[in-house]
Design a protein around this motif. Structure first.
Motif, PDB file in Angstrom:
ATOM      1  N   HIS A  13      -4.538 -12.484  -0.289  1.00 13.09           N
ATOM      2  CA  HIS A  13      -4.718 -11.092  -0.716  1.00 13.09           C
ATOM      3  C   HIS A  13      -3.558 -10.194  -0.306  1.00 13.09           C
ATOM      4  O   HIS A  13      -3.663  -8.969  -0.404  1.00 13.09           O
ATOM      5  CB  HIS A  13      -6.017 -10.528  -0.138  1.00 13.09           C
TER       6      HIS A  13
ATOM      7  N   SER B  56       0.721  -9.062  -0.231  1.00 12.62           N
ATOM      8  CA  SER B  56       1.698  -8.703  -1.264  1.00 12.62           C
ATOM      9  C   SER B  56       2.808  -9.739  -1.413  1.00 12.62           C
ATOM     10  O   SER B  56       3.813  -9.466  -2.046  1.00 12.62           O
ATOM     11  CB  SER B  56       2.302  -7.334  -0.954  1.00 12.62           C
TER      12      SER B  56
ATOM     13  N   ALA C 164      -3.821  -0.263   2.610  1.00 13.31           N
ATOM     14  CA  ALA C 164      -4.112  -0.689   1.238  1.00 13.31           C
ATOM     15  C   ALA C 164      -4.532  -2.151   1.272  1.00 13.31           C
ATOM     16  O   ALA C 164      -4.018  -2.931   2.070  1.00 13.31           O
ATOM     17  CB  ALA C 164      -2.887  -0.500   0.348  1.00 13.31           C
ATOM     18  N   ARG C 165      -5.455  -2.497   0.377  1.00 12.39           N
ATOM     19  CA  ARG C 165      -5.951  -3.871   0.322  1.00 12.39           C
ATOM     20  C   ARG C 165      -6.125  -4.298  -1.121  1.00 12.39           C
ATOM     21  O   ARG C 165      -6.241  -3.469  -2.026  1.00 12.39           O
ATOM     22  CB  ARG C 165      -7.284  -3.989   1.051  1.00 12.39           C
ATOM     23  N   SER C 166      -6.174  -5.604  -1.324  1.00 12.47           N
ATOM     24  CA  SER C 166      -6.517  -6.155  -2.622  1.00 12.47           C
ATOM     25  C   SER C 166      -7.978  -5.803  -2.916  1.00 12.47           C
ATOM     26  O   SER C 166      -8.823  -5.874  -2.012  1.00 12.47           O
ATOM     27  CB  SER C 166      -6.350  -7.678  -2.600  1.00 12.47           C
TER      28      SER C 166
ATOM     29  N   ARG D 244      -8.165   3.663  -6.049  1.00 15.84           N
ATOM     30  CA  ARG D 244      -7.454   2.473  -6.504  1.00 15.84           C
ATOM     31  C   ARG D 244      -6.124   2.863  -7.128  1.00 15.84           C
ATOM     32  O   ARG D 244      -6.049   3.801  -7.915  1.00 15.84           O
ATOM     33  CB  ARG D 244      -8.320   1.752  -7.549  1.00 15.84           C
TER      34      ARG D 244
ATOM     35  N   HIS E 262      -0.406  -1.889  -8.963  1.00 14.70           N
ATOM     36  CA  HIS E 262       0.421  -1.483  -7.828  1.00 14.70           C
ATOM     37  C   HIS E 262       1.477  -2.509  -7.431  1.00 14.70           C
ATOM     38  O   HIS E 262       2.610  -2.159  -7.135  1.00 14.70           O
ATOM     39  CB  HIS E 262      -0.502  -1.179  -6.642  1.00 14.70           C
ATOM     40  N   LEU E 263       1.113  -3.787  -7.412  1.00 16.17           N
ATOM     41  CA  LEU E 263       2.014  -4.822  -6.908  1.00 16.17           C
ATOM     42  C   LEU E 263       2.184  -5.950  -7.913  1.00 16.17           C
ATOM     43  O   LEU E 263       1.210  -6.397  -8.512  1.00 16.17           O
ATOM     44  CB  LEU E 263       1.470  -5.408  -5.597  1.00 16.17           C
TER      45      LEU E 263
ATOM     46  N   ARG F 192      -1.240  -6.525  -9.619  1.00 12.82           N
ATOM     47  CA  ARG F 192      -2.490  -6.409  -8.880  1.00 12.82           C
ATOM     48  C   ARG F 192      -2.695  -4.966  -8.457  1.00 12.82           C
ATOM     49  O   ARG F 192      -1.752  -4.271  -8.085  1.00 12.82           O
ATOM     50  CB  ARG F 192      -2.427  -7.296  -7.627  1.00 12.82           C
ATOM     51  N   ASP F 193      -3.942  -4.526  -8.524  1.00 15.38           N
ATOM     52  CA  ASP F 193      -4.306  -3.210  -8.026  1.00 15.38           C
ATOM     53  C   ASP F 193      -4.367  -3.233  -6.502  1.00 15.38           C
ATOM     54  O   ASP F 193      -4.441  -4.306  -5.884  1.00 15.38           O
ATOM     55  CB  ASP F 193      -5.686  -2.794  -8.543  1.00 15.38           C
ATOM     56  N   SER F 194      -4.383  -2.055  -5.903  1.00 19.34           N
ATOM     57  CA  SER F 194      -4.621  -1.905  -4.466  1.00 19.34           C
ATOM     58  C   SER F 194      -5.668  -0.815  -4.268  1.00 19.34           C
ATOM     59  O   SER F 194      -5.709   0.158  -5.019  1.00 19.34           O
ATOM     60  CB  SER F 194      -3.344  -1.500  -3.729  1.00 19.34           C
TER      61      SER F 194
ATOM     62  N   VAL G 242      -6.963   1.952  -1.548  1.00 19.05           N
ATOM     63  CA  VAL G 242      -6.433   2.680  -0.397  1.00 19.05           C
ATOM     64  C   VAL G 242      -7.580   3.271   0.423  1.00 19.05           C
ATOM     65  O   VAL G 242      -8.525   3.848  -0.125  1.00 19.05           O
ATOM     66  CB  VAL G 242      -5.482   3.811  -0.866  1.00 19.05           C
TER      67      VAL G 242
END
Length: 183
Positions: free
Chosen positions: A36, A38, A135-137, A157, A161-162, A169-171, A173
């Motif tokens: 999960h 980056s 920030a996380r997956s 969200r 983002h990445l 992939r979104d993140s 926050v």
């Protein structure tokens, strides 16, 4: 602020040394740990480069990156990578971002919460930050639980983002403000 040492019941945050490469490879080289994150699993050479870079960053003036070895307080064995980065794009905002990666064989023991709490202590109590965020997956539900448990509020969200492994992939926050912080 150098060197940094912060203790909790089971963990200690300390500066990295060149001798930490093999132990950090157990964290950053594990596909399960970085699933999960980056980045893809890292090679020994990439981990060596990371360790050299964080040792150099620790000596920068002013220091804006606190990448620390999280070690077992009883044995000094490295169990995680911990990071607090001071936001520098917007001077005067007094905020920082936390992140960490814990060895997979230690999951489910509350060490992630203890580690994130140490990072918040560093940010609020030692560095005097006003806002700390992470920030996380979206699929990393456990990380979300850790942040909520520590009083961090889910802000939203960031879509696309990445770019990881050829896919965006979104993140999600989360953040906490100094007046909300309770060690």
């Amino acid at each position: 602020m150098h060197p940094v040492t912060i203790d909790s019941e089971r963990l200690r945050l300390r500066e990295f040394t060149e001798g930490d490469v093999d132990a950090l490879l157990r964290v950053y080289g594990d596909p399960q740990v970085v699933e999960h994150m980056s980045f893809e699993p890292r090679s020994r050479e990439q981990v060596e480069t990371t360790v050299r870079a964080v040792i150099a960053a620790a000596l920068a003036e002013p220091r804006t990156e606190y990448s620390l070895a999280a070690v077992d307080a009883a044995t000094d064995e490295l169990v995680a990578f911990a990071r607090l980065a001071i936001d520098t794009q917007h001077p005067g905002q007094n905020s920082g971002q936390i992140g960490f990666a814990l060895r997979a064989d230690l999951w489910g023991r509350g060490l992630g919460t203890e580690l994130a709490r140490l990072l918040l202590r560093l940010g609020f109590d030692d560095l005097g930050l006003y806002r700390v965020w992470g920030a996380r997956s979206p699929r990393n539900v456990v990380s979300g639980h850790v942040m909520v448990k520590l009083g961090m509020i889910e802000e939203g969200r960031i879509r696309g983002h990445l770019l990881i492994g050829g896919s965006y992939r979104d993140s999600v926050v989360h953040s906490i403000l100094a007046p909300e912080w309770s060690p």
